[in-house]
Design a protein around this motif. Sequence first.
Motif, mmCIF file in Angstrom:
data_model
loop_
_atom_site.group_PDB
_atom_site.id
_atom_site.type_symbol
_atom_site.label_atom_id
_atom_site.label_comp_id
_atom_site.label_asym_id
_atom_site.label_seq_id
_atom_site.Cartn_x
_atom_site.Cartn_y
_atom_site.Cartn_z
ATOM 1 N N TYR A 146 0.829 -1.199 0.000
ATOM 2 C CA TYR A 146 0.000 0.000 0.000
ATOM 3 C C TYR A 146 0.869 1.257 0.000
ATOM 4 N N THR A 171 -10.825 -8.633 -2.009
ATOM 5 C CA THR A 171 -11.479 -7.785 -3.003
ATOM 6 C C THR A 171 -12.986 -7.829 -2.802
ATOM 7 N N ALA A 175 -13.176 -6.756 0.998
ATOM 8 C CA ALA A 175 -12.135 -5.746 1.162
ATOM 9 C C ALA A 175 -12.545 -4.699 2.195
ATOM 10 N N VAL A 179 -9.369 0.475 2.590
ATOM 11 C CA VAL A 179 -8.432 0.006 1.571
ATOM 12 C C VAL A 179 -8.989 0.293 0.185
ATOM 13 N N GLN A 180 -10.272 0.016 -0.025
ATOM 14 C CA GLN A 180 -10.911 0.305 -1.302
ATOM 15 C C GLN A 180 -10.815 1.786 -1.639
ATOM 16 N N LEU A 183 -7.135 2.708 -2.563
ATOM 17 C CA LEU A 183 -6.736 2.280 -3.902
ATOM 18 C C LEU A 183 -7.369 3.154 -4.973
ATOM 19 N N LYS A 184 -8.640 3.511 -4.778
ATOM 20 C CA LYS A 184 -9.306 4.400 -5.735
ATOM 21 C C LYS A 184 -8.627 5.756 -5.763
ATOM 22 N N ASP A 189 -6.978 -0.114 -9.553
ATOM 23 C CA ASP A 189 -8.156 -0.965 -9.599
ATOM 24 C C ASP A 189 -7.948 -2.135 -8.634
ATOM 25 N N PRO A 190 -8.780 -2.269 -7.572
ATOM 26 C CA PRO A 190 -8.591 -3.364 -6.615
ATOM 27 C C PRO A 190 -8.634 -4.738 -7.271
ATOM 28 N N LEU A 193 -5.380 -5.364 -8.914
ATOM 29 C CA LEU A 193 -4.346 -5.643 -7.916
ATOM 30 C C LEU A 193 -4.385 -7.112 -7.529
#
Length: 374
Positions: A146, A171, A175, A179-180, A183-184, A189-190, A193
């Motif tokens: 991360y 995911t 998820a 975290v979501q 990442l955004k 894109d989770p 990943l």
Amino acid sequence: MHLVNICRQPISGRRAVRNAPWCFLMLCCLMAPVFGRTMHEQRGQLKIQVISDRMTVAMTGYPQVYLQGEIDAGAPQRFQALIDSGHITAGSDVYLNVAGGDPRAGMALGRMFRAAGMATHLGTPRPPKRASVAQKTAVCVDACVYAYLGGLYRWAPSGMDRIGFSVPPPTGANALPDVQAYLKEMGIDPAALAATTTPAQTGRTWMTAERMMADGMANNGKLALTATTNLSAPAPSIELRQVERKGTHRVTIECRPGQTTVTAFDEVGTQRARQVAARSARSYFQLGDKLLLSELRDGVVAEGDAFAIRRSYPPADLVDLVSAWSFSAWVDGRSQAFRDGFSMPVHAVHQQLSDYFYACWRAAPWPPRQKKPG
């Protein structure tokens, strides 16, 4: 040097007591650069080492920050303190060798990297000559991933270095919401990943450099190519733009009745642009491996902080540019050892180029391309 000599001399009695404070002060002054990098660290904390001497910056262009150990909850605060004090500067190279830790602290570090335009790599400080392979190998796991994804520029692992998860990243509904969101925020894109990871016999899942590049986890110093279009008559135009660690590249196409012009700009700084233009022996474009519109000398000019290659382009040949995988613009120096310029993955903006092609055709139709004899 006088104080150093005093400290080296064997002394005893009152003289030793009198000189002790001076020796301690002198040693602290000499070791300040080393202590300054580690004074906030305690056992179990992430080690933060900053290398920003003149030679390092002159050779690499940027200060280097090495993170080793595990990411503890207090690591972001210590990292921010080094930024606030000026020990870590914007645009630094961050090298990671981190075996997990606190995921939220990893995301907090990633946000700091992104806000300061830092680049992330896997790597270790220069090891001793007889260091083992394990000492030379950097590993980035779990929370470290991360942090790595926060880099504005992210270099894929090379050699024996590895990046991945101890278990597959969750995911979808499994998820964590933060975290979501992270990442955004980082443009990741989770699902991509998760798909990038490859199970290993050790139970960990490692990401390959090829998949990381293909899925946007790594960019090796180049941000995504963008296209800005103006499709209205009588002069539709498009600008392709790609930002790299060392500069910005642009290509503009303008079509008017009877004339289409393609111009490539490489923003390298005013002084450098003038040097490239002055020593130019040849300039040209390339579509994939095909060289075209080559011109000897005087085919490149300095314009502000960029050198520019400008050519009249046959309108019927725009179809080749639209369908090309890459477009390149190069300037050869008087010695073949020197070449300046750039290459763009124009396939990434194929749809915008296609739309532009038809806008040009509507604004200024051209006759069909003549077939070559033979």
